[in-house]
Design a protein around this motif. Structure first.
Motif, PDB file in Angstrom:
ATOM      1  N   ARG A 170      38.252 -22.105  19.179  1.00  0.00           N
ATOM      2  CA  ARG A 170      38.880 -23.155  18.377  1.00  0.00           C
ATOM      3  C   ARG A 170      38.849 -22.800  16.892  1.00  0.00           C
ATOM      4  O   ARG A 170      39.806 -23.072  16.158  1.00  0.00           O
ATOM      5  N   ASP A 192      42.111 -22.615  14.577  1.00  0.00           N
ATOM      6  CA  ASP A 192      42.244 -23.385  13.338  1.00  0.00           C
ATOM      7  C   ASP A 192      42.573 -22.467  12.166  1.00  0.00           C
ATOM      8  O   ASP A 192      43.412 -22.803  11.312  1.00  0.00           O
ATOM      9  N   THR A 228      46.185 -21.325  12.631  1.00  0.00           N
ATOM     10  CA  THR A 228      47.115 -22.444  12.417  1.00  0.00           C
ATOM     11  C   THR A 228      47.261 -22.750  10.940  1.00  0.00           C
ATOM     12  O   THR A 228      48.375 -22.978  10.444  1.00  0.00           O
ATOM     13  N   GLN A 229      46.146 -22.748  10.219  1.00  0.00           N
ATOM     14  CA  GLN A 229      46.196 -23.007   8.780  1.00  0.00           C
ATOM     15  C   GLN A 229      47.030 -21.951   8.068  1.00  0.00           C
ATOM     16  O   GLN A 229      47.850 -22.266   7.201  1.00  0.00           O
TER      17      GLN A 229
END
Length: 412
Positions: free
Chosen positions: A312, A316, A319-320
């Motif tokens: 995860r 993250d 994705t950022q």
């Protein structure tokens, strides 16, 4: 450290050293393998398990009386027990060994499907893999059953209100993905099961992704059928499993006929072997199943929650970074999702992006990911998908983002 004491503090460098292929270079760059949702790489333990079967103890399973046959059978059935334990099944007889999730779904469609009548309804969702669509379409053509579709929200989540509205007295089966291979969305399996139970319907969950990325206990989920495939779980291709709850396997008719699945064969009739062998016609993928058992042993060394948190964090970070790039549309932004990042770039085809990323040693998947209804739902014909595994690192995410930025500058 025993097999019953999973490792919580992950040493990613040590884990990576167990995967020979991760030492490769692609186009002069270190391999950054982010195509794990399609198929994961294999640790040395799995490679050695396969090699040992063929080098030392290969024979056909079950009916032999010689030493090699006994050794192969013990390892093969041992793998079945490992799968049962891994999934939280009550006993190994609930596990049918298949070539993968696709064959497992086809097995249910062709066995459970024999109990359906014209007008009976099967509910699918827009986020299904083609493997959980085509078997039901073929079944509907044969029987007159009706497929009803549950929509997906703009964030990539299942529309549970719509699902409730689709339920009726004619609903016989709800077949849905547990974790989407495109969106990463983790569906609320317990909620789906309760809806189905309240309407007298059975539930099949496609766990091809969830079995890799999160703890799964099929007994607690309460589903009737659960399928998964080994090659995404760091195991060999050609091996997977179907779990069936309760007495489903006793009640359902066999699908394929041949050796192994019989008790007695006469000229005018035959009787079937006990479950689960009733559903395992022919010589199985012996070494691959044993290799899948080795993969499960390997996976169970590590704390599942620790692995989820690691993956995860990578998601993250990626994705950022991708979100900060103008002209990119994220496909799937659900809060509760696995380590899968799909996106489309304005003015650039997914295939071109993937080929350019490969120049920098970054392996991603591009296309419709065997989920064309979902692509149409979001108004795209393809996406780029980066998917993460236990052996990926934050540095690899940064290499991916840098390569994506360069590819974007080249294409647009």
């Amino acid at each position: 450290m025993t097999a019953h004491t999973p490792i919580k503090a992950l040493d990613i460098a040590a884990i990576r050293s167990e995967f020979p292929i991760l030492q490769r270079e692609i186009n002069g760059k270190p391999l950054v393998y982010l195509d794990n949702a399609a198929s994961a790489q294999k640790p040395e333990a799995v490679i050695e398990a396969l090699s040992n079967v063929y080098r030392h103890s290969y024979a056909n399973v079950h009916r032999g009386l010689h030493t090699l046959a006994n050794e192969a059978t013990e390892a093969f059935e041992g793998a079945r027990q490992k799968i049962a334990d891994f999934l939280g099944a009550q006993n190994a007889a609930q596990i049918v060994l298949t070539r993968g999730a696709t064959e497992a779904i086809n097995l249910v469609a062709n066995s459970f499907g024999q109990t359906l009548e014209s007008g009976d309804e099967i509910i699918l969702s827009q986020m299904e893999h083609h493997s959980n669509i085509i078997p039901w379409q073929l079944l509907a053509q044969r029987t007159g059953a009706v497929i009803r579709w549950c929509p997906v929200t703009q964030t990539g989540e299942l529309d549970y209100d719509a699902l409730m509205g689709l339920m009726s007295a004619r609903t016989r089966l709800v077949a849905m993905v547990h974790m989407s291979n495109v969106l990463g969305t983790t569906n609320d399996a317990s909620r789906i099961v309760k809806m189905a139970r309240d309407n007298g319907a059975a539930v099949l969950l496609d766990g091809s992704q969830s079995a890799v990325h999160m703890p799964v206990n099929v007994t607690e989920l309460g589903c009737d059928f659960f399928v998964f495939t080994g090659h995404k779980l760091y195991g060999p291709s050609g091996a997977g499993a179907l779990y069936a709850s309760g007495d489903w396997l006793d009640r359902l008719p066999p699908w394929q006929g041949g050796g192994e699945m019989i008790a007695d064969v006469h000229e005018d009739h035959s009787t079937w072997a006990d479950v689960p062998h009733k559903f395992e016609a022919g010589t199985p993928a012996i070494a691959d199943v044993i290799g899948l058992g080795a993969a499960i042993d390997w996976v169970r060394r590590f704390d599942r929650i620790a692995v989820m948190e690691h993956e995860r964090a990578l998601l993250d970070r990626a994705t950022q970074g991708v979100s900060a790039m103008p002209g990119i549309q994220l496909i799937g932004t659900a809060q509760d999702k696995g380590a899968i990042l799909s996106f489309a770039m304005e003015g650039a085809h997914a295939h071109d992006l993937a080929q350019l990323l490969d120049k920098y040693g970054v392996a991603v998947r591009a296309g419709h990911h065997c989920a064309q209804p979902l692509m149409r739902r979001f108004g795209v014909d393809s996406t780029v998908r980066a998917s993460f595994a236990i052996y990926n690192t934050a540095d690899e995410v940064d290499v991916f983002l840098e390569a994506l930025h360069k590819a974007k500058s080249f294409l647009i």
